[in-house]
Design a protein around this motif. Structure first.
Motif, PDB file in Angstrom:
ATOM      1  N   ASN A   1       3.517  10.292  -9.748  1.00 58.49           N
ATOM      2  CA  ASN A   1       2.671  10.306 -10.974  1.00 58.49           C
ATOM      3  C   ASN A   1       2.228  11.650 -11.141  1.00 58.49           C
ATOM      4  O   ASN A   1       1.157  11.902 -11.041  1.00 58.49           O
ATOM      5  CB  ASN A   1       1.652   9.213 -10.785  1.00 58.49           C
ATOM      6  CG  ASN A   1       0.829   8.974 -12.143  1.00 58.49           C
ATOM      7  OD1 ASN A   1       1.800   9.274 -13.139  1.00 58.49           O
ATOM      8  ND2 ASN A   1      -0.307   8.401 -11.851  1.00 58.49           N
ATOM      9  N   ARG A   2       2.968  12.537 -11.842  1.00 60.12           N
ATOM     10  CA  ARG A   2       2.534  13.853 -12.289  1.00 60.12           C
ATOM     11  C   ARG A   2       3.563  14.244 -13.322  1.00 60.12           C
ATOM     12  O   ARG A   2       4.475  13.637 -13.753  1.00 60.12           O
ATOM     13  CB  ARG A   2       2.724  14.864 -11.011  1.00 60.12           C
ATOM     14  CG  ARG A   2       4.204  14.910 -10.368  1.00 60.12           C
ATOM     15  CD  ARG A   2       4.399  16.040  -9.314  1.00 60.12           C
ATOM     16  NE  ARG A   2       4.249  17.175  -9.720  1.00 60.12           N
ATOM     17  CZ  ARG A   2       4.103  18.360  -8.880  1.00 60.12           C
ATOM     18  NH1 ARG A   2       4.092  18.071  -7.639  1.00 60.12           N
ATOM     19  NH2 ARG A   2       3.841  19.631  -9.568  1.00 60.12           N
TER      20      ARG A   2
ATOM     21  N   HIS B   1      12.045   7.397 -12.667  1.00 62.02           N
ATOM     22  CA  HIS B   1      11.647   8.578 -13.393  1.00 62.02           C
ATOM     23  C   HIS B   1      12.708   9.689 -14.007  1.00 62.02           C
ATOM     24  O   HIS B   1      12.431  10.178 -15.251  1.00 62.02           O
ATOM     25  CB  HIS B   1      10.836   9.480 -12.386  1.00 62.02           C
ATOM     26  CG  HIS B   1       9.449   9.055 -11.970  1.00 62.02           C
ATOM     27  ND1 HIS B   1       8.365   9.409 -12.704  1.00 62.02           N
ATOM     28  CD2 HIS B   1       8.853   8.085 -11.133  1.00 62.02           C
ATOM     29  CE1 HIS B   1       7.509   8.813 -12.371  1.00 62.02           C
ATOM     30  NE2 HIS B   1       7.692   7.925 -11.396  1.00 62.02           N
TER      31      HIS B   1
ATOM     32  N   LYS C   1       4.483   5.396  -5.587  1.00 59.43           N
ATOM     33  CA  LYS C   1       4.348   5.776  -7.041  1.00 59.43           C
ATOM     34  C   LYS C   1       3.267   6.734  -7.305  1.00 59.43           C
ATOM     35  O   LYS C   1       3.620   7.493  -8.149  1.00 59.43           O
ATOM     36  CB  LYS C   1       4.043   4.296  -7.411  1.00 59.43           C
ATOM     37  CG  LYS C   1       5.292   3.170  -7.214  1.00 59.43           C
ATOM     38  CD  LYS C   1       4.700   1.885  -7.961  1.00 59.43           C
ATOM     39  CE  LYS C   1       5.811   0.789  -7.846  1.00 59.43           C
ATOM     40  NZ  LYS C   1       6.834   1.070  -8.688  1.00 59.43           N
ATOM     41  N   ARG C   2       2.341   7.038  -6.687  1.00 54.85           N
ATOM     42  CA  ARG C   2       1.306   7.851  -7.073  1.00 54.85           C
ATOM     43  C   ARG C   2       1.854   9.173  -6.757  1.00 54.85           C
ATOM     44  O   ARG C   2       1.414  10.265  -7.441  1.00 54.85           O
ATOM     45  CB  ARG C   2       0.046   7.633  -6.271  1.00 54.85           C
ATOM     46  CG  ARG C   2      -1.030   6.465  -6.498  1.00 54.85           C
ATOM     47  CD  ARG C   2      -2.352   6.435  -6.113  1.00 54.85           C
ATOM     48  NE  ARG C   2      -2.178   6.480  -4.545  1.00 54.85           N
ATOM     49  CZ  ARG C   2      -2.412   5.195  -3.986  1.00 54.85           C
ATOM     50  NH1 ARG C   2      -2.207   4.018  -4.785  1.00 54.85           N
ATOM     51  NH2 ARG C   2      -2.206   5.495  -2.622  1.00 54.85           N
ATOM     52  N   LEU C   3       2.467   9.455  -5.573  1.00 52.18           N
ATOM     53  CA  LEU C   3       3.032  10.854  -5.476  1.00 52.18           C
ATOM     54  C   LEU C   3       3.888  11.066  -6.716  1.00 52.18           C
ATOM     55  O   LEU C   3       4.156  12.427  -6.899  1.00 52.18           O
ATOM     56  CB  LEU C   3       3.720  10.942  -4.063  1.00 52.18           C
ATOM     57  CG  LEU C   3       3.089  10.649  -2.905  1.00 52.18           C
ATOM     58  CD1 LEU C   3       3.897  10.626  -1.651  1.00 52.18           C
ATOM     59  CD2 LEU C   3       1.952  11.852  -2.788  1.00 52.18           C
TER      60      LEU C   3
ATOM     61  N   GLN D   1       2.561   1.717  -3.165  1.00 50.91           N
ATOM     62  CA  GLN D   1       1.850   2.386  -4.149  1.00 50.91           C
ATOM     63  C   GLN D   1       1.548   3.854  -3.934  1.00 50.91           C
ATOM     64  O   GLN D   1       1.268   4.708  -4.869  1.00 50.91           O
ATOM     65  CB  GLN D   1       0.522   1.530  -4.496  1.00 50.91           C
ATOM     66  CG  GLN D   1       0.487   0.278  -4.940  1.00 50.91           C
ATOM     67  CD  GLN D   1       1.045   0.090  -6.329  1.00 50.91           C
ATOM     68  OE1 GLN D   1       0.713   0.909  -7.246  1.00 50.91           O
ATOM     69  NE2 GLN D   1       2.140  -0.933  -6.376  1.00 50.91           N
ATOM     70  N   HIS D   2       1.439   4.297  -2.831  1.00 49.44           N
ATOM     71  CA  HIS D   2       1.178   5.747  -2.304  1.00 49.44           C
ATOM     72  C   HIS D   2       2.456   6.416  -2.893  1.00 49.44           C
ATOM     73  O   HIS D   2       2.258   7.440  -3.481  1.00 49.44           O
ATOM     74  CB  HIS D   2       1.239   5.736  -1.063  1.00 49.44           C
ATOM     75  CG  HIS D   2       1.245   7.035  -0.456  1.00 49.44           C
ATOM     76  ND1 HIS D   2       0.368   8.032  -0.810  1.00 49.44           N
ATOM     77  CD2 HIS D   2       2.050   7.769   0.331  1.00 49.44           C
ATOM     78  CE1 HIS D   2       0.189   9.039  -0.135  1.00 49.44           C
ATOM     79  NE2 HIS D   2       1.298   9.176   0.407  1.00 49.44           N
TER      80      HIS D   2
ATOM     81  N   THR E   1       0.932  -1.254   0.077  1.00 46.55           N
ATOM     82  CA  THR E   1      -0.124   0.123  -0.074  1.00 46.55           C
ATOM     83  C   THR E   1       1.016   0.996   0.108  1.00 46.55           C
ATOM     84  O   THR E   1       0.656   2.163  -0.757  1.00 46.55           O
ATOM     85  CB  THR E   1      -0.978  -0.028   1.248  1.00 46.55           C
ATOM     86  OG1 THR E   1      -1.796  -1.251   1.138  1.00 46.55           O
ATOM     87  CG2 THR E   1      -1.746   1.208   1.263  1.00 46.55           C
ATOM     88  N   ASP E   2       1.900   1.255   0.809  1.00 48.50           N
ATOM     89  CA  ASP E   2       2.631   2.530   0.953  1.00 48.50           C
ATOM     90  C   ASP E   2       3.651   2.562  -0.274  1.00 48.50           C
ATOM     91  O   ASP E   2       3.912   3.626  -0.751  1.00 48.50           O
ATOM     92  CB  ASP E   2       3.710   2.383   2.215  1.00 48.50           C
ATOM     93  CG  ASP E   2       2.952   2.536   3.563  1.00 48.50           C
ATOM     94  OD1 ASP E   2       1.914   3.190   3.609  1.00 48.50           O
ATOM     95  OD2 ASP E   2       3.256   2.010   4.478  1.00 48.50           O
TER      96      ASP E   2
ATOM     97  N   GLU F   1      12.390   4.805  -7.236  1.00 46.35           N
ATOM     98  CA  GLU F   1      11.384   5.646  -8.081  1.00 46.35           C
ATOM     99  C   GLU F   1      12.042   6.687  -8.701  1.00 46.35           C
ATOM    100  O   GLU F   1      11.612   7.020  -9.917  1.00 46.35           O
ATOM    101  CB  GLU F   1      10.093   5.955  -7.146  1.00 46.35           C
ATOM    102  CG  GLU F   1       9.101   4.851  -6.983  1.00 46.35           C
ATOM    103  CD  GLU F   1       8.587   4.297  -8.530  1.00 46.35           C
ATOM    104  OE1 GLU F   1       7.802   5.341  -9.111  1.00 46.35           O
ATOM    105  OE2 GLU F   1       8.472   3.172  -8.683  1.00 46.35           O
TER     106      GLU F   1
END
Length: 348
Positions: free
Chosen positions: A96-97, A335, A92-94, A89-90, A86-87, A331
């Protein structure tokens, strides 16, 4: 040399204290998995105190780790915690911009790390030795001020406002731009730096009667491009740090992390280890004697090494922090490599 039981007690004591912030007593240790009598635990705690690894609080029978105890724990007893899916994925979402430059990615990573840890975080990009000067512009702001815009490959743009000495004319500035475009554009920053100290002063002597002022302008314009840009996330988190007890200390530490030269000296380590942890006096700064700095390096394929770091109280949860930093640097590397490939493909 500690016995296995003493190491187990110290390990558990550090983990409990960093999680709760409360001194740890024998009953707490028993309830947390130390399977011997309370008297035996107290005896072992006394020995650990004699070794200088823990200390007793005046207001409680519980103990807390000493700086030496944290060092022993980090060197011999700590295992990075596994970050939950869960963390992961969190994180990764941060990331994702949309990013428009590599320095935006690096700066954003400091903000993410600060958010995840509630400490002050730092991020430094890959080495700049092979970056090239690909663009240069001068934008007039008023009669005596100009903005220099320096474009470096790999997506870096630097801008700097500077004042023009009265002895420097508009024609002098135009000559300066031509010299930069003719002799420096397309060169690596390392070559630009070298030419500014060898070839360019000789060129300026031929074109300007007062070459000293123009050379000073050259150096002023390019100074920011050679600075290692360190991004800071969560600087105000220092206010809530248990290691800082009064506003004067906060002001001094905040001033320290705002000084690029001092911050670079603090962050750059001579170790080749992926993770470097400095605790208390190891930071060689009286302001930071109750704090720890955890630094993690990361690799960007064919671009060099960068680093991220966290500055916080010595009783931070090291095992959890290392797990978070491991995921974040992976990550960040991914990126940056993706963005570099995009730049290369767009240039084809």
């Amino acid at each position: 040399m500690l016995s296995s039981r003493q190491e187990h007690i110290l390990q558990l004591l550090v983990q409990l204290y960093t999680e709760t912030g409360q001194p740890v007593g024998s009953k707490t240790l028993m309830n947390s998995g130390i399977t011997v009598s309370s008297a035996t635990i107290r005896n072992e705690l006394s020995k650990l105190e004699d070794f200088g690894l823990i200390q007793k609080m005046h207001t409680s029978s519980g103990r807390i780790p000493s700086m030496q105890g944290y060092r022993y724990y980090v060197d011999h007893l700590m295992d990075p915690s596994k970050v939950s899916s869960t963390d992961v994925q969190h994180i990764k979402r941060l990331f994702n911009r949309k990013f428009n430059a590599t320095n935006e990615i690096i700066e954003w990573s400091a903000n993410i790390l600060s958010e995840l840890t509630s400490y002050t975080a730092f991020s430094l990009g890959p080495e700049v030795k092979e970056r090239r000067l690909t663009g240069f512009q001068i934008v007039p702001l008023n009669a005596r001020q100009l903005m220099a815009i320096i474009v470096i490959d790999q997506g870096y743009v630097e801008s700097q406002v500077f004042s023009i000495p009265h002895s420097v004319s508009t024609e002098d500035i135009e000559k300066m731009i031509r010299i930069i475009n003719d002799r420096l554009l397309g060169e690596t920053l390392l070559t630009v730096y070298h030419k500014l100290r060898t070839e360019i002063p000789l060129v300026l002597q031929r074109y300007f009667s007062n070459s000293g002022n123009i050379l000073y302008l050259f150096e002023d314009v390019f100074n920011q491009a050679f600075d290692e840009q360190i991004y800071v996330g969560g600087g105000m988190n220092l206010l809530s740090s248990e290691a800082i007890t009064n506003p004067n200390e906060f002001q001094s530490v905040y001033s320290l992390i705002s000084d690029t030269d001092k911050l670079t000296e603090l962050l750059i380590s001579d170790t080749d280890e992926k993770i470097d942890i400095k605790i208390g006096e190891e930071l060689n700064n009286e302001l930071l004697q109750n704090m720890s700095l955890v630094t993690g390096s990361y690799d960007v394929f064919q671009r060099g090494k960068g680093l991220v770091a966290v500055l916080g109280p010595a009783n931070m949860s090291y095992s959890k922090l290392l797990g978070v930093m491991d995921v974040l640097t992976d990550e960040l590397s991914r990126h940056l490599e993706t963005y570099y490939r995009h730049l290369e493909n767009s240039g084809e």
